[in-house]
Enzyme design. Structure first.
Site, PDB file in Angstrom:
ATOM      1  N   SER A  73     -18.860  16.309 -13.690  1.00  0.00           N
ATOM      2  CA  SER A  73     -18.976  17.219 -14.895  1.00  0.00           C
ATOM      3  C   SER A  73     -18.671  18.010 -15.383  1.00  0.00           C
ATOM      4  O   SER A  73     -17.617  18.786 -15.029  1.00  0.00           O
ATOM      5  CB  SER A  73     -20.375  18.275 -13.843  1.00  0.00           C
ATOM      6  OG  SER A  73     -20.395  19.705 -14.281  1.00  0.00           O
ATOM      7  N   HIS A 120     -21.066  13.033 -17.203  1.00  0.00           N
ATOM      8  CA  HIS A 120     -22.109  14.585 -17.320  1.00  0.00           C
ATOM      9  C   HIS A 120     -21.820  16.041 -17.311  1.00  0.00           C
ATOM     10  O   HIS A 120     -21.024  16.975 -17.474  1.00  0.00           O
ATOM     11  CB  HIS A 120     -22.477  15.154 -15.506  1.00  0.00           C
ATOM     12  CG  HIS A 120     -24.015  15.631 -15.412  1.00  0.00           C
ATOM     13  ND1 HIS A 120     -24.995  14.845 -14.545  1.00  0.00           N
ATOM     14  CD2 HIS A 120     -23.898  17.031 -15.203  1.00  0.00           C
ATOM     15  CE1 HIS A 120     -25.069  15.797 -14.456  1.00  0.00           C
ATOM     16  NE2 HIS A 120     -25.425  16.906 -14.533  1.00  0.00           N
ATOM     17  N   ASP A 134     -24.041  19.888 -18.686  1.00  0.00           N
ATOM     18  CA  ASP A 134     -24.454  20.354 -18.499  1.00  0.00           C
ATOM     19  C   ASP A 134     -25.084  20.770 -19.407  1.00  0.00           C
ATOM     20  O   ASP A 134     -23.739  22.664 -19.870  1.00  0.00           O
ATOM     21  CB  ASP A 134     -24.029  21.536 -17.216  1.00  0.00           C
ATOM     22  CG  ASP A 134     -24.252  20.438 -15.998  1.00  0.00           C
ATOM     23  OD1 ASP A 134     -25.622  19.830 -15.813  1.00  0.00           O
ATOM     24  OD2 ASP A 134     -23.158  20.354 -15.499  1.00  0.00           O
ATOM     25  N   MET A 166     -27.471  24.574 -20.611  1.00  0.00           N
ATOM     26  CA  MET A 166     -28.116  25.961 -20.321  1.00  0.00           C
ATOM     27  C   MET A 166     -28.235  26.460 -20.784  1.00  0.00           C
ATOM     28  O   MET A 166     -27.564  27.165 -22.032  1.00  0.00           O
ATOM     29  CB  MET A 166     -27.119  26.853 -18.957  1.00  0.00           C
ATOM     30  CG  MET A 166     -26.602  25.692 -18.097  1.00  0.00           C
ATOM     31  SD  MET A 166     -25.378  27.131 -17.074  1.00  0.00           S
ATOM     32  CE  MET A 166     -24.820  25.832 -15.947  1.00  0.00           C
ATOM     33  N   HIS A 201     -28.084  16.768 -18.630  1.00  0.00           N
ATOM     34  CA  HIS A 201     -28.782  17.675 -17.788  1.00  0.00           C
ATOM     35  C   HIS A 201     -28.622  19.032 -18.646  1.00  0.00           C
ATOM     36  O   HIS A 201     -28.292  20.057 -18.727  1.00  0.00           O
ATOM     37  CB  HIS A 201     -27.740  17.538 -16.469  1.00  0.00           C
ATOM     38  CG  HIS A 201     -28.922  18.419 -15.346  1.00  0.00           C
ATOM     39  ND1 HIS A 201     -28.118  19.331 -14.409  1.00  0.00           N
ATOM     40  CD2 HIS A 201     -29.885  19.353 -15.430  1.00  0.00           C
ATOM     41  CE1 HIS A 201     -28.697  19.382 -14.128  1.00  0.00           C
ATOM     42  NE2 HIS A 201     -30.057  19.693 -14.565  1.00  0.00           N
ATOM     43  N   MET A 238     -30.800  22.540 -18.305  1.00  0.00           N
ATOM     44  CA  MET A 238     -31.536  23.137 -17.916  1.00  0.00           C
ATOM     45  C   MET A 238     -31.996  23.930 -18.736  1.00  0.00           C
ATOM     46  O   MET A 238     -31.781  25.224 -19.088  1.00  0.00           O
ATOM     47  CB  MET A 238     -30.237  23.653 -16.622  1.00  0.00           C
ATOM     48  CG  MET A 238     -29.982  22.824 -15.966  1.00  0.00           C
ATOM     49  SD  MET A 238     -28.276  22.919 -14.868  1.00  0.00           S
ATOM     50  CE  MET A 238     -27.397  21.933 -15.980  1.00  0.00           C
ATOM     51  N   MET A 287     -31.132  18.165  -7.221  1.00  0.00           N
ATOM     52  CA  MET A 287     -30.055  18.982  -7.477  1.00  0.00           C
ATOM     53  C   MET A 287     -29.802  19.492  -5.781  1.00  0.00           C
ATOM     54  O   MET A 287     -31.355  19.697  -5.200  1.00  0.00           O
ATOM     55  CB  MET A 287     -30.945  20.523  -7.952  1.00  0.00           C
ATOM     56  CG  MET A 287     -30.929  20.552  -9.274  1.00  0.00           C
ATOM     57  SD  MET A 287     -29.003  19.874 -10.782  1.00  0.00           S
ATOM     58  CE  MET A 287     -27.855  20.917 -10.030  1.00  0.00           C
ATOM     59  N   PHE A 342     -25.083  27.628 -12.010  1.00  0.00           N
ATOM     60  CA  PHE A 342     -23.650  27.471 -11.448  1.00  0.00           C
ATOM     61  C   PHE A 342     -22.896  26.298 -11.265  1.00  0.00           C
ATOM     62  O   PHE A 342     -23.221  25.447 -10.377  1.00  0.00           O
ATOM     63  CB  PHE A 342     -23.611  28.876 -10.966  1.00  0.00           C
ATOM     64  CG  PHE A 342     -24.358  29.613 -11.105  1.00  0.00           C
ATOM     65  CD1 PHE A 342     -23.579  30.366 -12.531  1.00  0.00           C
ATOM     66  CD2 PHE A 342     -25.476  30.075 -11.270  1.00  0.00           C
ATOM     67  CE1 PHE A 342     -23.533  31.470 -13.277  1.00  0.00           C
ATOM     68  CE2 PHE A 342     -26.081  31.524 -12.032  1.00  0.00           C
ATOM     69  CZ  PHE A 342     -25.345  32.139 -12.826  1.00  0.00           C
ATOM     70  N   GLY A 401     -19.588  25.082  -9.203  1.00  0.00           N
ATOM     71  CA  GLY A 401     -18.852  25.555  -7.755  1.00  0.00           C
ATOM     72  C   GLY A 401     -20.098  26.531  -6.315  1.00  0.00           C
ATOM     73  O   GLY A 401     -19.209  27.170  -6.082  1.00  0.00           O
ATOM     74  N   ASP A 411     -26.633  16.609  -7.220  1.00  0.00           N
ATOM     75  CA  ASP A 411     -25.947  17.184  -8.587  1.00  0.00           C
ATOM     76  C   ASP A 411     -25.703  18.583  -7.738  1.00  0.00           C
ATOM     77  O   ASP A 411     -26.212  18.982  -7.552  1.00  0.00           O
ATOM     78  CB  ASP A 411     -26.026  17.263  -9.972  1.00  0.00           C
ATOM     79  CG  ASP A 411     -25.716  18.133 -10.672  1.00  0.00           C
ATOM     80  OD1 ASP A 411     -24.199  18.574 -10.383  1.00  0.00           O
ATOM     81  OD2 ASP A 411     -26.487  18.715 -12.070  1.00  0.00           O
ATOM     82  N   GLY A 412     -24.721  18.968  -7.531  1.00  0.00           N
ATOM     83  CA  GLY A 412     -24.381  20.426  -6.763  1.00  0.00           C
ATOM     84  C   GLY A 412     -23.441  20.447  -5.823  1.00  0.00           C
ATOM     85  O   GLY A 412     -23.875  19.499  -5.170  1.00  0.00           O
ATOM     86  N   GLY A 413     -22.791  21.177  -5.323  1.00  0.00           N
ATOM     87  CA  GLY A 413     -21.402  21.225  -4.627  1.00  0.00           C
ATOM     88  C   GLY A 413     -20.972  19.507  -3.565  1.00  0.00           C
ATOM     89  O   GLY A 413     -20.406  19.309  -2.238  1.00  0.00           O
ATOM     90  N   GLY A 463     -18.878  18.215 -10.294  1.00  0.00           N
ATOM     91  CA  GLY A 463     -17.360  19.408 -11.600  1.00  0.00           C
ATOM     92  C   GLY A 463     -16.010  19.870 -10.613  1.00  0.00           C
ATOM     93  O   GLY A 463     -15.370  19.020 -10.267  1.00  0.00           O
TER      94      GLY A 463
END
Ligand code: DX5
Ligand code: ZN
Length: 214
Positions: free
Chosen positions: A6, A31, A33, A35, A64, A66, A135, A141, A143, A173-175, A195
């Site tokens: 990402s 990827h 993002d 927003m 993606h 958002m 997600m 966000f 991190g 996606d995420g963490g 990311g």
């Protein structure tokens, strides 16, 4: 495992070298993002940046959105050469129409679910889409910490896909880090977005190769 770094966690002053790093890596997709400050409480980047990145990227773009009413951007994204267009189920009112429009525009439709949105909402669209993006953090966000309940959602989604005969991929996606990536892989994920783990790694190439090898 399909790996999609990402760009949100990249150094925005040096996007050219960041995208080239991804080009030269084992990453499968890039990827992006987007927003809008309305669907999520943050603003990232939009079409001018995607256009510049698309000129340099040799990897398929996994976009993606958002954003509220993501369907309004279908033609513009297609014109920039996006491969996947991910729309949040929470942000579009007529999901079936949106999915058809994405495919008619020449892109691959993907539907994204926030952490509290149940997989069961996909029952009547799952055979029409190429990917589900789950997600594993609340969108907005980079991190953040991986939400463990996601693992059960991956399993439920895997069952729904098998029962329906859908060919949809499962992207998470995420963490994502070494631990959560292995857990997501065990639960049935096909693709991982990473990311912070990639762009803040001492050796981004090795980090991408690790996820690719799962
Ligand atoms: C969050 C974005 C993610 C984000 C992931 O809203 O959808 O793609 O970049 O970042 P990490 O990998 O740092 O959790
Ligand atoms: Zn994302």
């Amino acid at each position: 495992m399909i790996v999609a770094p990402s760009l949100l966690a990249a150094d925005f002053l040096h996007l050219d070298s960041e995208v080239r790093m991804v080009n030269e890596s084992q990453a499968d997709w890039l990827h992006l993002d987007v927003m809008d400050g309305a669907f999520v409480p943050n603003i990232s980047f939009g079409f001018p940046v995607i256009e510049a990145v698309a000129k340099v990227s040799q990897k398929p773009l996994d976009v993606h959105l958002m954003t509220e009413r993501p369907e309004q951007w279908t033609e513009r994204l297609a014109a920039l050469g996006a491969t996947f267009m991910n729309v949040h189920i929470e942000a579009t009112r007529h999901l079936h129409r949106t999915v058809q429009a994405i495919r008619d525009a020449g892109m691959r439709p993907a539907v994204t679910l926030c952490p509290a949105t149940p997989v069961s909402l996909l029952e009547d669209i799952i055979t029409d889409i190429d990917m589900v993006l789950l997600m594993s953090v609340n969108p907005g966000f980079g991190g953040q910490r991986f939400i463990p309940e996601t693992l059960r959602k991956i399993s439920r989604l895997r069952s729904l896909i098998e029962a329906s005969g859908s060919k949809a991929l499962i992207e998470v996606d995420g963490g994502i880090n070494h631990t959560t990536a292995a857990q997501a892989a065990d639960a049935g994920a096909d693709a991982l977005v990473a990311g912070t783990a990639v762009f803040r790694a001492a050796d981004p190439h090795a980090e991408i190769a690790f996820y690719h090898g799962l």
